[in-house]
Design a protein around this motif. Structure first.
Motif, PDB file in Angstrom:
ATOM      1  N   VAL A  91      36.509  42.496  40.696  1.00 18.88           N
ATOM      2  CA  VAL A  91      36.772  42.708  42.110  1.00 18.88           C
ATOM      3  C   VAL A  91      38.030  43.537  42.289  1.00 18.88           C
ATOM      4  N   GLY A  92      37.841  44.841  42.481  1.00 20.49           N
ATOM      5  CA  GLY A  92      38.943  45.725  42.797  1.00 20.49           C
ATOM      6  C   GLY A  92      39.891  46.021  41.656  1.00 20.49           C
TER       7      GLY A  92
ATOM      8  N   PHE B 285      39.280  44.787  49.618  1.00 22.17           N
ATOM      9  CA  PHE B 285      38.982  44.565  51.033  1.00 22.17           C
ATOM     10  C   PHE B 285      37.550  44.980  51.354  1.00 22.17           C
ATOM     11  N   PHE B 286      37.162  46.185  50.947  1.00 23.56           N
ATOM     12  CA  PHE B 286      35.817  46.659  51.261  1.00 23.56           C
ATOM     13  C   PHE B 286      34.745  45.846  50.530  1.00 23.56           C
ATOM     14  N   GLN B 287      35.028  45.403  49.324  1.00 24.34           N
ATOM     15  CA  GLN B 287      34.068  44.555  48.614  1.00 24.34           C
ATOM     16  C   GLN B 287      33.890  43.230  49.340  1.00 24.34           C
TER      17      GLN B 287
ATOM     18  N   VAL C 281      31.555  51.887  57.114  1.00 18.53           N
ATOM     19  CA  VAL C 281      31.348  50.478  57.431  1.00 18.53           C
ATOM     20  C   VAL C 281      30.362  50.407  58.586  1.00 18.53           C
ATOM     21  N   SER C 282      29.276  49.693  58.360  1.00 19.51           N
ATOM     22  CA  SER C 282      28.252  49.505  59.383  1.00 19.51           C
ATOM     23  C   SER C 282      28.181  48.019  59.723  1.00 19.51           C
ATOM     24  N   VAL C 283      28.296  47.716  61.010  1.00 16.46           N
ATOM     25  CA  VAL C 283      28.206  46.333  61.466  1.00 16.46           C
ATOM     26  C   VAL C 283      26.983  46.237  62.367  1.00 16.46           C
TER      27      VAL C 283
ATOM     28  N   VAL D  15      27.943  42.964  57.973  1.00 18.16           N
ATOM     29  CA  VAL D  15      28.679  44.148  57.551  1.00 18.16           C
ATOM     30  C   VAL D  15      28.091  44.712  56.264  1.00 18.16           C
ATOM     31  N   ARG D  16      27.959  46.032  56.249  1.00 12.24           N
ATOM     32  CA  ARG D  16      27.564  46.751  55.042  1.00 12.24           C
ATOM     33  C   ARG D  16      28.599  47.852  54.819  1.00 12.24           C
ATOM     34  N   VAL D  17      28.946  48.076  53.562  1.00 15.34           N
ATOM     35  CA  VAL D  17      29.970  49.054  53.219  1.00 15.34           C
ATOM     36  C   VAL D  17      29.428  49.999  52.158  1.00 15.34           C
TER      37      VAL D  17
END
Length: 136
Positions: free
Chosen positions: A4-5, A19-21, A54-56, A61-63
């Protein structure tokens, strides 16, 4: 990236990637089920631009690490976005100071602020958000 990151060399986590993950794992509690918006975040990192889309959709949420048309586009440096993610800077104060530039629907930034604030609090030790209670 490894884990993770984390970078390939096993260095410290990248706060922005982390953050995005995290937000891309579904339905963050800080967003209402009525939220539907798209946001592109453009981060300048030493002359190289990284795009995050970023789509909500009704709170889900999808990134994606890609450049796509969005309701709002936020531009800042990678270094400053790291500070936002860690809770060391305020998004709306940064807009006033032009440390962050927005193009498009400014109301989308309210949702980004909720995500930033929520993730920063999730990283704090438990006693930070409890008014000092439970601190050893």
């Amino acid at each position: 990236m490894n884990g993770v990151g984390r970078d390939e060399a096993g260095g410290p986590p990248d706060p922005t990637v982390e953050f995005f993950q995290r937000i891309g794992q579904g339905r963050p509690a800080m967003l209402s089920d009525t939220v539907t918006a798209t946001l592109r975040i453009e981060l300048d990192d030493g002359g190289r631009t990284t795009n995050w889309f970023v789509s909500v959709d009704r709170g889900t949420v999808r990134v994606a690490a890609e450049r796509r048309a969005a309701d709002a586009v936020v531009r800042t440096s990678k270094e400053f976005f790291d500070r936002l993610v860690r809770g060391e800077a305020n998004l709306f104060a940064a807009l006033v100071r032009n440390a962050v530039v927005n193009e498009g629907d400014v109301t989308v930034l309210a949702h980004l602020r909720k995500l930033l604030t929520g993730m920063a609090h999730m990283q704090d030790p438990p006693w930070v958000n409890s008014g000092g209670r439970g601190r050893g």
